[in-house]
Each structure stands twice: as C-alpha cells, then as structure tokens.
Write an enzyme that holds these catalytic residues in place. Structure first.
Site, PDB file in Angstrom:
ATOM      1  N   HIS A  82       0.813  -1.215   0.000  1.00 45.82           N
ATOM      2  CA  HIS A  82       0.000   0.000   0.000  1.00 45.82           C
ATOM      3  C   HIS A  82       0.846   1.264   0.000  1.00 45.82           C
ATOM      4  O   HIS A  82       0.319   2.344  -0.247  1.00 45.82           O
ATOM      5  CB  HIS A  82      -1.036  -0.019   1.140  1.00 45.82           C
ATOM      6  CG  HIS A  82      -0.503   0.254   2.510  1.00 45.82           C
ATOM      7  ND1 HIS A  82      -0.288  -0.735   3.445  1.00 45.82           N
ATOM      8  CD2 HIS A  82      -0.152   1.413   3.122  1.00 45.82           C
ATOM      9  CE1 HIS A  82       0.173  -0.192   4.570  1.00 45.82           C
ATOM     10  NE2 HIS A  82       0.259   1.107   4.393  1.00 45.82           N
ATOM     11  N   ASP A 112      -0.073  -7.567   1.307  1.00 43.53           N
ATOM     12  CA  ASP A 112       0.357  -6.180   1.485  1.00 43.53           C
ATOM     13  C   ASP A 112       1.882  -6.063   1.565  1.00 43.53           C
ATOM     14  O   ASP A 112       2.428  -5.407   2.443  1.00 43.53           O
ATOM     15  CB  ASP A 112      -0.301  -5.552   2.717  1.00 43.53           C
ATOM     16  CG  ASP A 112      -0.298  -4.015   2.634  1.00 43.53           C
ATOM     17  OD1 ASP A 112       0.351  -3.473   1.711  1.00 43.53           O
ATOM     18  OD2 ASP A 112      -0.946  -3.381   3.485  1.00 43.53           O
ATOM     19  N   SER A 192       4.479   2.411   8.020  1.00 44.23           N
ATOM     20  CA  SER A 192       4.176   1.336   7.083  1.00 44.23           C
ATOM     21  C   SER A 192       5.399   0.963   6.261  1.00 44.23           C
ATOM     22  O   SER A 192       6.028   1.827   5.659  1.00 44.23           O
ATOM     23  CB  SER A 192       3.059   1.757   6.127  1.00 44.23           C
ATOM     24  OG  SER A 192       1.830   1.697   6.787  1.00 44.23           O
TER      25      SER A 192
END
Lengths: 453, 743
Positions: A82, A112, A192
């Site tokens: 992402h 992901d 992230s």
C-alpha cells in the site's frame, strides 16, 4: 522539521560512552536496544512516493510517505504494497543522508508486501548499503521485546519500543493469507513498510497496520510469511495466486459458538459461483481433510490463512486431488484451480465528466461483481463536478452511455472520448446505471468546465 | 356572456320605466346631498350602538356567525373571529335601531350565549344593559330589551302607509374608526331567481326612509321582495320569543344526545415492516387523528333509521382494512356494538348496522331553498378523545354554494365543521361531512380536508341505496389481507426535469413534474404481459371514476438508493439490526398505494411513452404477489430469528430463480442463539441439516427437530455453515474453553 530529523538521528546514533550495568549478571536493557538499533537502523529508509490516484474523481498525483528496510546488498528494500501501489516515482532517504530512487520489483496486495530496489548511484556498479538480517518470527513469544523502526507521520527514522502482544493475530478484513504479529510498540501512519526488530537486531516483521484510535495496537507481517513469498516477488514480480473459489471456515468458532464435531480438516463454507470449486462439486459443510496428499486442518480461524495459502499455491490449470468428508463418507475428487489474476480493476479518468471509473473486479468489488460480473463502475466523483451534479454516485455500474452498451474500460474510454470531443455541439448524454440492482437513467450535462480558472 | 347580460338587464327595465313615469308625473325635487343628509339626521336619535362583551368559555374561542353582506373579494359570507375582541379588550360592536323606548332592533351575531358576558346598548355616553327578547324568524335580527330607557334617544316612528319611490336606505356603521350614517337612494339591482321569488338588493342591515327621513321599514338581510310587502313596522315581523327559543333548544338537546353519539373505532395493530425502526424507514403520516397507523379513533356517529349508524370519520383503505370493532356510546351511558356495512365512496363516512337500534333523528324533507333566511337550530357536536361535547344555539344559513357534481351546498357563515342544523321543529337538515377527494391517494403528505356542511337529503339518499354508493375497496380485511397491495409489476425511477427533456417528454409532463421510468419488469406481471420494457416511461393512469388522469409520481427515498452496506454487516452491533433498512426497496410506494386505493378489480388505462410514442395500455388493478413486508413468516423464539418467504422483490435483488430454495432473515433477537451464531439480517438460509428450506413452514419443521442445527447461510456471494446447539443454554459449551494453541 528538518532540524527535528537531524536531532533525532543524532540522538539515536551518537557515539556516547556506554553506561555500565547497574547490577552484575543482569541484562543492560539500554545496551540491548542500542545494539539492535545499531544493527537495523542503518538499513531503514524513509520513502516518499508519488502515486497516481483516481480516488477523487480525476487522475491526480499524490504524495505519500512510508518506510522500508534494506534486505540485500543489491539494494532490495521491503515495504508494503500500500506504500508503493500505483507509484509513479519512489524516492528513498537513506541512513547516511543520501537519497536514491527505487523501482518496484514485485508486489502483492493480498499480503500487502512489496519489494523495491534502489537504483545504483551514477557511475557505480553497486551501492554501499547497510543490510538488515531476517530473524525468525515463529520463535517469538508473547511478551518478547520488539522495536518498530520507521518514519511515523513522515518524521524520518524513529524507533519505538514494545512487546509482542500476539504472535498469531487473525484479522479477517486485512488479509486472507496471513496472520499478524501484534505489538504495542507505537505504529503510526508512515511506519508502514518499516521493520519490526527483535532484541537480536533482526527483522521479525514488516509494520503494516496501526490502530489510529485507542493506540497501542500495531500489526506487522511476520518474517516467516515474508520468507515464503520473497522469492516469488523477486523472480516473478508477484505471488501469482491460484484461484479455486473455495470459501472456508474453521472447525471451531468460539465467537459464534459454532463447533463442528471433528478434529481435523477444514469446513467448506461455500463456493463462488462459476468457480473451479463449484465445478468440482463441493458443497457447503463438506470437510476437506487432505489436499494433494497433505493433511489440512483449520481448528480455529487463526489456522485459516495457512490453509488458504495452500489452496492459493496449488498448481494452476492442473488437477489437484482433494479428499473430503461428506455425511460421514470419505470422498475424493479433483480440483483444477485457475490463475487468480488481477485483484483490482483498471481505473480510467473521465475528464470533463469529472469522474473516474474502474473495471469491476471479483476480488476488489464482490458486491458489484454480484450484480454484474463484467463492467465498469463509478469510482470517484470530483466535487464540485458534472457527474456529481448529475446525481451519479460512487459504485454506480455503467450499463449504457448514449445507448451504447459498456462492458469494458476501453469501451467507455471510446465513448467518453467521442462525446467529449463533440462537446461544442452536444453536451448532454443519458447514462444508464445499475444502482442497488436496479437500472436508472441519469442525464449527465458536461457543458460546464469545472476546471476553468 | 351575452346571455348573462340579458338576464341582468331585462328585469331592470320595468323598474327604470317605473322611475321614469314617477318622475314624469310629479317631478319631485332632486335628491341633493343636503337632502340625503337631512333625511339621515331626522332619525339620528334612534340610532344606537350595541356592544357584546365577549369571554372565553373553557378555553374555546368565541366565533361570531353574523354577517352583513357578501364579501366583495370572494363573494362569500364570513364570520368574525370573536377572540380578537377579547384580546383587544373591547366589545364587538354593531348598530341598532331603537324601535320602541326600550326595544332595539339589531343584527343577529349568532354568538353562542356562553361566550357573551353582557350586551350593552350605548347612545353617546349613556349605556344600559340589554337582553335578547326575541329572534326574527326570517330576518337576521334579534330584538333587544333594554334594562332602562336610554336618555336622549327617541324611538323610530314608522309611517303607517306604504310609500312609493324614491326611498332611501340608511346604514349606521363604524368605518375608518368613526361611527357614521350612510344614506343613499334605494335603487338596488333586481334579481329574478329560477323557481324562486325574485328580490331586489339592499344593504344587509339598513333602515329604509322616505325622502323626509321618516322610517318606512327595516331590513336585516340583503334582499327585499319585489313588491312592497316589506314595508311596515319591524315589530310586526314573525318573532320567536327568547323563552320559546330556549324551549326548542332544550327539546333538541334530548334528540341530539340520543341521535348524535360518540363512536369508538378500534383497529388491529399495524404490522411493522422489517428495518423500519429507523427514521429512514416508512414515512409516518401526520400523527394524531389522521394517523394511518392508529389503533383507536373516536368520532361522531349519526343514528339512522333501520338500525343503522352513519360514522362521520373519513377512513382510508389501509385504515379501514384494520377496523376490528365499532362501539357506540349511547346517551344512557350504555355501549353497543355495530358492524361495518360500507364506506361511502363520495363522502368521508361509513355506515354500520347497530346490534340494538337507536333513536334516529327526524330528517327535514322540505326543499333546501325553503331554508333561505330561516331561523334554524344548531348543534355543535365534537368528539375529542373520549369526550363528546354538545353546544346548542340558533343559527342561520347564509346562502347556497355549488360544489362537486353541481350539488348545491348550504353556506354557513363562520365555523361549520362540527355543526348539525335543524329546523325549529327539530328536523335535521344540514350535517358536517367530508367529501372524498378522488385523487387524494397520490398525495403522500395530504391532510384531510375539513368537513363541509351538506344537506341531509344528499347523504341519506346515499345511505338508503348503499350498494350503489359504497367503495367496495374500502372495507375491513383479514390480517393476512390488510397489507395487500396492487401492482403493475414494475420498479420505477422518478422522471425529473432533465430526464423529461432528454426523453422529449417536457411538454407532456409539465417539464418533468410527473412520470416514472420503468427500471425493472417482473416476469409474469401485468406489465410483462402488456409488453412493457425497461426504459419505457409511465406517465398517467386513466380511470373512469377519476375526474382527471392520475399523474404518476415517485417519491424516491434517496437514503435507500445508496449501496447496502453488505461489507460492514459484521461490524454492526446487534442492537441496531432492527434499524437496518432492507436492501430492496419496499413494495409499498406512493404508486402502489394509490393503485391499491383506487380499488382492486377496476379497469384502467396506463399511458406510456414507449420509444417516443405515446401508447395507452389496458390493465386491470390486480393484487400483487406477497411482498417482503407481508411475506409468510415464522418466528423461532428458541433461535431468536424471524424468517420470511423469498418474495418477488427479494428474489429480484438477490438474483434468485423462482425455484431456488431459501428463506430470508428479517429479524434477529440480540443475544439469541441466532445472533451469537453470527446470523445477520437479510441473509438467506438455504438449507438446514442438509435439507432445502423452501418456505418458513419448512424452516419451522426443520428447526423443531434436532439438538443440533446446521444451517447453510448466504450473504450475496458469501456462504457459510452455522452449527447451532439447541439442547444447551445460549452459552459456550465447556469444551470450547480449551483453547487449542499447538503452534
């Protein structure tokens, strides 16, 4: 901001005299943290990504930031799908303050995960990059200390500390193929793609999800899962899942108070319409016990991702042998999975109409797929804009434009181009959409230029 | 136009000729302004002011029904709001003519005595109290008796002989804030009325003088006979003494008490459709007495001959459908039952038969025109909740009005919504009743029109020939039938201005003011049979008994047009399940409701625009197959779930073929076995213990046996299997607590 970055980096890595242990034979915790940090921190990169977005009703570039960790001397960086999805440009800030551009090597939306690679500095054959080593996430136990390294909120490079809260967290809405490491180390947006590091200074996970409200809950992809898929990302650029359309549920579901009287196997919840599993004749409540000679068991929902991975990695377009129990009888049948393919439809900007559309994808838009397996739906609406003013809504499926049936993005692109080119003569078009299973006519008047300044 | 002019002119000619001949004979001096003023001054000492001091009565506002002249603006007679005078702390004023030393002729204000604190008569600064002594039978007048003579006044002396023209009229009025007299020649328009005596126009409340200012006559209505019979002493009119009037009112009280009674209507509880717990569900009508979801209503019933009762309540078909019990509260306090016979199709009332016949009121049979200008009795009967109030007084009719089907209606000045009028002999002649509006069903936010006064003969005629005057569609129905709906078999989208233009229908739809685009056609429906297709546009319905075509309008619930949150169903806490509106649109729409109210079985033509052509198709109003809100259902208390049969609109939404098995979950009890097992509203249960569930009856049978239920559940494309133990309480079994973690 820059100043803050600098001081943070200095503070964490400055060579200060080591503090002595306060008691003999114990563990100097600061030493442990510092050692681990010293091992991994130089490999952590701050990533800024310029990506293409169709979300707000027009094709636009949008800059996001995330983290990553260098895992090979070739400049390979692990981050999240992402973070780099739909990237136009990926810029990385390295530990030594240098910066480099990276290219996507491989991504997988379902877990992901993304692998990107730094471009070598001009005139060099290879970079001088610090590399972090993988640890074993399976060896972790709840309560083990871990550190999250990354760039929370775009503040490049920081470390937060916590423990493993759960080694096997199942998040049904987050991934069908992986379990998560849950930690109370602070994980914020921007973390992230950063590394979750154990006290030995090894990567045990890639930080992926945080809970914005309530805090203290972050989730990371375990390194053991990453190790499974890394070769595939590296070699094929994707995981290349197989699709069989099998919906599975565990033998025991404490939350729902559901207990099937068996110790092994996994329950078939149902099958997707027109899927290989449906064609193979599977029915709800069949209990699959063996797949290609391997025993499968999902006692609890935490066991499901591994079973789904097994189905997802079955050889495609080849027969697999499935042994299952139905009404107390053991049966055997064959299942021929097909390629899962795209998990997200292609998007298209429709300027002047002030909206973006996307192709319906079985995995990304199951509700729309239910109504129309092939087609194009309204993805984003510019506000203000012609489409929004006409009453179009997100998730409206386009059936006809000016009486021309629309099934693909290409067909819509053709119609849109034809109509917009002729806007001087005609600026109104009737769209027929499918909303909540019912068709509607919508008159789109695109005479007004909302972009006019 | 020319006919009208002739009518007005022809009768005038003889009068003009008469005037001319008089002038030719004697050639009297012209009526100069000075002469008119002098004539007025001659009677000045007989002109008094009458003041009514008003008050509230039990929270009610006084209302005056007195009138003088037609309103120049609207041509009707108006009453006066009496509360204004209370608020402004002044009396309601009118003028009076002193006809005897202690007798004053004045206008009848028709204010109920309970609102009158005192009547005072004033001349200059002198004031005396007065009482009503007599009521004029054919003029809008009362005669007051003064408690004492007013100093300075002089009673009128009427000339004994009949006088010829020219005569004058004198009005004594308060205008522009000041009291003034208005004197003008009597030369009103002459009217010849078909079938009735003609009359000449005169100011509504005037004294008629000769040119010397001697009183010739008085008129308390705005017309005079064409001959000179009106001349003479007002005291010679027909008068009803106040005591006699009171006697007649008292006699009427007994008759009204027995003949106009309170009726309690009880309705079955309405069924609530699933997912209507939210304010976004079915729209509520106005609350209170017009609530279509009411379970009790009280109203007025009129006892009829032959053991029947006319209940003056306007019930719509959905409300009548649930009518369960009619109770009649008699004058003696006893309660009797009545049974529904039929709703009048033209009036907001229905007829019921009494188990024990009551005492009916006598009906007046004289032609309505005979009531003109007559003194009448009035009973104001109101039922508010369980209270019935009756107020009696005298009243007068102002005139006539023409309404639907050319019917002639009485015109009552002032309040008339609750008023029953009787002749002085106590025969019922006028009653308040609503007229049914044939196009009303299409209006979602309609409010019932007020009752209007109507001659009893019109209503009694309809009640006597019930078969021809009832609406066979507006009847009590069984619980299974009460939510029946008519259908055409289409889903509709509203046509707006832009879509009307895009479809070249602006001129035919007043620029998109109505019309609906067909967005789905149900197989096997009337529309499918007529070849209607998606994209055809429904414009109007034509029914024989509608005065104008019914314009199709769709009032879309835009909240419901958003995608249903299937993907969030697992996050919605169970206590909110009841508030999730169904993913499919409710079958009851403004259109299906209107069609149902028009009457199942009726023929109609539907006007469509099909491919640019206007086409009319013949249909009959037919009942739809069962829909979700009224589908066959079964509620399992042990599971805490209600399931319903898969009806046509649910199958359409879920793309289920007619033969596919399943029942749809319409309700989940929080904390129940079903809720714990993760069952969600609007999911489909297809199989139980490996048997197909084809109906709620199947469901009932399959959940009844077995300690363990295995249910196959579907949510759109997702399936799962539930395993529910029925032999243990709703708690996790002990073995579940052995958390297995072998990793």
């Amino acid at each position: 901001m820059l100043c803050l970055h600098g001081s943070l980096v200095l503070g964490a890595s400055g060579a200060e005299p080591a503090l002595e242990l306060p008691w003999a034979g114990g563990l100097d915790f600061r030493r442990v943290v510092r050692d681990a940090t010293d091992k991994v921190f130089p490999a952590v990169v701050f990533i800024r990504v310029l990506k293409e977005s169709h979300e707000r009703g027009r094709k636009s570039a949008q800059e996001v930031s995330g983290s990553g960790v260098i895992i090979s001397a070739e400049g390979e960086i692990l981050t999240n799908w992402h973070v780099v999805d739909k990237a136009i440009e990926i810029r990385c800030l390295l530990y030594d303050g240098s910066h480099a551009v990276a290219d996507v090597v491989g991504t997988d939306k379902d877990i992901d995960l993304a692998l990107i690679r730094l471009r070598f500095p001009p005139g060099t054959a290879r970079g001088e990059w610090k590399v972090a080593q993988f640890g074993d996430s399976d060896a972790l136990r709840e309560g083990d200390f871990v550190m999250a390294m990354g760039a929370p909120w775009g503040l490049s490079r920081s470390v937060s500390m916590g423990i493993i809260a759960s080694t096997r967290r199942y998040l049904p809405d987050a991934s069908e193929y992986s379990l998560w490491l849950q930690t109370d180390a602070s994980i914020s947006p921007g973390n992230s793609g950063g590394a979750l590091v154990d006290t030995e200074g090894r990567i045990v996970g890639i930080n992926t999800l945080g809970v914005l409200v309530g805090g203290d809950m972050g989730f990371a992809i375990p390194s053991s899962t990453i190790q499974i898929f890394l070769p595939s990302l590296r070699e094929h650029g994707r995981v290349d899942w197989s699709y069989s359309g099998m919906q599975l549920q565990p033998l025991r579901d404490f939350n729902r108070n559901i207990y099937f009287p068996a110790e092994t196997g996994v329950i078939v919840a149902g099958t997707d319409p027109d899927s290989p599993a449906r064609r193979a004749g599977f029915q709800s409540h069949d209990r699959v016990v063996r797949v290609n000679g391997r025993d499968v068991t999902a006692r609890n929902e935490e066991d499901l991702p591994a079973v789904r991975r097994l189905f997802g990695k079955l050889p495609r377009d080849e027969e697999s042998t499935i042994v299952f129990e139905r009404d107390g009888q053991i049966h055997q049948t064959t299942l021929t999975p097909r390629q899962k393919g795209r998990v997200e439809g292609e998007a298209l900007d429709c300027p002047r109409w002030d909206m973006t559309v996307k192709a319906i994808n079985q995995f990304d838009n199951p509700d729309l797929f239910f109504h129309r397996p092939e087609g194009v739906f309204v993805y984003g609406l510019k506000s203000p804009g012609n489409a929004r003013q006409a009453g179009l809504q997100a998730k409206d499926i386009l059936i006809r434009v000016d009486n021309v049936p629309i099934r693909t993005i290409e067909e819509l692109w053709t119609e849109h181009a034809r109509l917009v080119a002729d806007v001087a003569n005609r600026s109104r078009v009737v769209l027929v959409v499918l909303r909540n299973g019912l068709t509607r006519q919508i008159l789109l008047d695109f005479a007004r230029e909302f972009d006019k300044e | 136009m020319s006919a009208l002019i002739r009518r007005c002119f022809v009768p005038v000619l003889p009068i003009l000729l008469g005037l001319l001949s008089a002038r030719a004979g004697e050639a009297p001096p012209p009526l100069t302004p000075a002469a008119l003023a002098a004539a007025g001054a001659a009677v000045e000492s007989s002109l008094v002011r009458v003041e009514y001091v008003l008050r509230y009565d039990n929270g009610e506002l006084p209302e005056s029904g007195g009138w003088r002249e037609r309103c120049p603006g609207c041509g009707r007679y108006h009453g006066t709001r009496g509360d204004r005078f209370i608020r402004e702390e002044r009396p309601l004023e009118t003028s009076g003519f002193l006809v005897a030393p202690q007798q004053v002729l004045t206008r009848d204000t028709m204010i109920h005595p309970r609102f009158v604190e005192a009547i005072r008569v004033r001349f200059g600064e002198a004031v005396v109290e007065a009482q009503i002594e007599r009521h004029a039978a054919e003029q809008c007048a009362v005669l007051l008796r003064l408690d004492a003579a007013l100093p300075g006044t002089e009673p009128l002396s009427f000339v004994a002989t009949r006088q010829a023209a020219p005569l004058l009229t004198l009005e004594y009025v308060r205008q522009n804030g000041f009291w003034q007299t208005a004197v003008k020649p009597l030369a009103g328009t002459v009217f010849s009325v078909e079938g009735q005596p003609g009359f000449r126009e005169v100011p509504g409340f005037s004294l008629i003088l000769d040119r010397e200012g001697r009183a010739v006559a008085a008129s308390m209505r705005d017309e005079l006979p064409l001959d000179d019979s009106w001349q003479g002493l007002p005291l010679d009119w027909t008068w009803i003494p106040a005591a006699e009037m009171q006697g007649r009112i008292d006699a009427l009280r007994t008759a009204v008490d027995e003949g106009i009674v309170r009726v309690t209507l009880n309705f079955r509880s309405p069924r609530s459709a699933p997912g209507t717990g939210s304010p976004f569900g079915r729209s509520q009508r106005y609350g209170g007495d017009e609530d279509e979801d009411a379970t009790e209503r009280n109203g007025v019933g009129l006892m009829l001959e032959g053991g029947r009762i006319l209940v003056l309540e306007q019930l719509t078909p959905p409300l009548t459908a649930r009518l369960e019990r009619i109770q009649v509260h008699r004058a003696d306090g006893s309660v009797g039952a009545a049974h529904f016979l039929g709703s009048l199709k033209d009036f907001g009332a229905f007829v019921a038969s009494l188990e024990e016949p009551g005492v009916a009121l006598v009906h007046d049979t004289a032609p309505p025109q005979m009531l003109r200008n007559k003194l009448l009795l009035s009973a104001e009967v109101r039922v508010q909740g369980t209270e019935r109030t009756i107020h009696l007084q005298h009243r007068r009719m102002a005139g006539f009005d023409v309404g639907r089907w050319n019917d002639v209606f009485p015109e009552l000045p002032g309040e008339s919504r609750h008023h029953f009028l009787f002749t002085l002999d106590g025969a019922l002649t006028i009653l308040p009743v609503r007229q049914r509006e044939p196009l009303a069903p299409q209006e979602r936010w309609r409010r019932d029109a007020d009752p209007i006064p109507m001659f009893i003969a019109r209503i009694a005629g309809a009640c006597a020939d019930l078969a021809a005057h009832v609406d066979s569609n507006n009847v009590p129905l069984s619980p299974e039938e009460e939510n029946r709906l008519a259908w055409l078999g289409v889903e509709l989208q509203e046509l707006d201005r832009e879509l009307a233009r895009a479809n070249n229908l602006s001129a035919l739809t007043r620029d998109g003011a109505f019309g609906a685009i067909v967005s789905y056609v149900y197989p096997g429906s009337p529309a499918a049979g007529a070849g209607i297709d998606v994209g055809d546009i429904l414009l109007r319905l034509h029914l024989d008994d509608l005065p104008q075509p019914f314009e199709v309008r769709i009032d879309e619930d835009h909240f419901r047009s958003r995608p249903f949150p299937w993907e969030q169903m697992d996050q919605i806490p169970e206590q909110y399940f009841d508030q999730i509106p169904s993913p499919w649109q409710p079958a009851e729409t403004q259109f299906s409701r209107a069609l149902t109210n028009f009457g199942i079985g009726k023929a109609y033509q539907a006007e469509f625009s099909i491919g640019g052509e206007i086409v009319r198709k013949d249909f009959e109003i037919v009942q739809s197959p069962p829909h979700f809100a009224v589908a066959e259902q079964f509620r399992s208390d042990v599971l805490g779930v209600t399931v319903r049969a898969l009806t046509y609109e649910v199958r359409r939404y879920l793309q289920l073929a007619p033969e596919e098995a399943g029942v749809v979950v319409s309700r989940i009890e929080p904390g129940s076995r079903a809720s714990v097992a993760g069952l969600k509203p609007y999911e489909i249960i297809t199989r139980i213990n490996d048997e197909d569930v084809k109906s709620p009856a199947d469901f009932e049978r399959l959940v009844a046996n077995g300690e363990m239920l295995r249910m196959n559940v579907q949510r759109m494309r997702q399936s799962r299997v539930l395993q529910i133990r029925m032999d243990v309480p709703v708690q996790a079994p002990a073995e579940a607590l052995e958390i297995d973690d072998d990793q």
